[in-house]
Design an enzyme around this catalytic site. Structure first.
Site, short mmCIF file in Angstrom:
data_model
loop_
_atom_site.label_atom_id
_atom_site.label_comp_id
_atom_site.label_asym_id
_atom_site.label_seq_id
_atom_site.Cartn_x
_atom_site.Cartn_y
_atom_site.Cartn_z
N ASP A 198 0.79 -1.24 0.00
CA ASP A 198 0.00 0.00 0.00
C ASP A 198 0.82 1.28 0.00
O ASP A 198 0.52 2.25 0.73
CB ASP A 198 -0.99 0.00 1.18
CG ASP A 198 -2.02 -1.11 1.07
OD1 ASP A 198 -1.89 -1.96 0.17
OD2 ASP A 198 -2.97 -1.13 1.88
N LYS A 236 -6.77 -4.74 -3.65
CA LYS A 236 -7.58 -5.32 -2.57
C LYS A 236 -8.56 -4.28 -2.05
O LYS A 236 -8.32 -3.08 -2.21
CB LYS A 236 -6.68 -5.80 -1.43
CG LYS A 236 -5.92 -4.64 -0.80
CD LYS A 236 -4.93 -5.13 0.21
CE LYS A 236 -4.21 -3.99 0.88
NZ LYS A 236 -5.11 -3.10 1.63
N CYS A 249 -2.51 -2.82 7.35
CA CYS A 249 -2.38 -3.69 6.19
C CYS A 249 -1.11 -4.52 6.19
O CYS A 249 -1.11 -5.66 5.72
CB CYS A 249 -2.53 -2.85 4.92
SG CYS A 249 -4.24 -2.23 4.78
C1 VGL Z 1 -5.05 0.77 5.42
C2 VGL Z 1 -6.64 1.65 6.79
C3 VGL Z 1 -7.58 1.58 5.78
C4 VGL Z 1 -3.62 0.34 5.24
C5 VGL Z 1 -5.97 0.69 4.40
O1 VGL Z 1 -3.13 0.29 4.10
O2 VGL Z 1 -2.97 0.04 6.27
N1 VGL Z 1 -5.40 1.25 6.61
N2 VGL Z 1 -7.22 1.10 4.59
#
Ligand code: VGL
Ligand code: ZN
Length: 214
Positions: free
Chosen positions: A14, A112, A157
């Site tokens: 991410d 995702k 994540c």
């Molecule tokens: C994430 C919160 C919401 C992450 C993704 O990538 O850690 N955290 N969506």
């Protein structure tokens, strides 16, 4: 878990504009991970990136729940769902890789969180563990047995990807200083690292990876 890296992959979790300072869900110091991720890539025969990739009507967005606010936790399908600001909307700037990220060696991008009804912190499974991405199959097709994790956010994540990776039988190394966390409650990041360690992840540092010592 050092030396021969033929069966290893680096998973960049991410690394997206919305998780960097100035983004919709900024992770403190998240931009510091980008140059580290660039350097680490040369140590691995295979690099895969995950991206949070949400439709505008996603269940995790507070604005889709009238009367609820960012930071609230609601119940969805019998599970707690924390509500976040709108982030990483499909094809938006916020969902894109930061321009500073070297993507030339990213062999596969795994999206995702596409299902509007279920959140997905892990790169492997939705949070309800019913549907999966193609990450595990992709890694198996490429004979990967060990994954090294770098990226955002340590306590969401990255942690979920580490725990699911272990449950799927992968060896997992967390490159701790190549990750940053949200730490909503002070100590969340430290606790998440202990949780990963207790579940069987090896905790390593980027210099040891770069020097071939980890
Ligand atoms: C994430 C919160 C919401 C992450 C993704 O990538 O850690 N955290 N969506
Ligand atoms: Zn998300």
């Amino acid at each position: 878990m050092s030396g021969d890296r033929s069966a290893t992959a680096l998973i960049l979790v991410d690394l997206q504009n919305d998780f960097l300072p100035g983004g919709a869900l900024p992770v403190k110091d998240g931009d510091a991970v980008v140059p580290v991720a660039n350097r680490l890539q040369s140590c691995f025969p295979l690099v895969v990136a995950t991206r949070d990739w949400h439709p505008a009507n996603h269940v995790s967005f507070a604005e889709n729940h009238p009367g609820k606010h960012v930071g609230d936790t609601i119940e969805v399908g019998g599970r707690p769902q924390r509500l976040w600001p709108v982030h990483c909307v499909v094809n938006s700037f916020g969902a894109a890789f930061p321009t500073g990220l070297d993507t030339a060696r990213v062999a596969e991008v795994v999206h995702k969180g596409i299902d509007p009804h279920v959140d997905s912190y892990s790169g492997f499974f939705d949070n309800d563990h019913v549907n999966s991405t193609h990450l595990a199959d992709y890694l198996k097709q490429h004979h990967v047995s060990t994954i090294y994790l770098a990226g955002l956010a340590t306590d969401y994540c990255v942690k979920a990807t580490a725990l699911d990776g272990l449950s799927l039988g992968f060896k997992v190394a967390l490159i701790a200083d190549a990750c940053r966390g949200i730490d909503l409650s002070h100590g969340d990041v430290a606790r998440s690292i202990e949780e990963m360690r207790a579940a069987g992840a090896k905790i390593v540092q980027r210099d040891d990876v770069l020097a071939g010592r980890a």
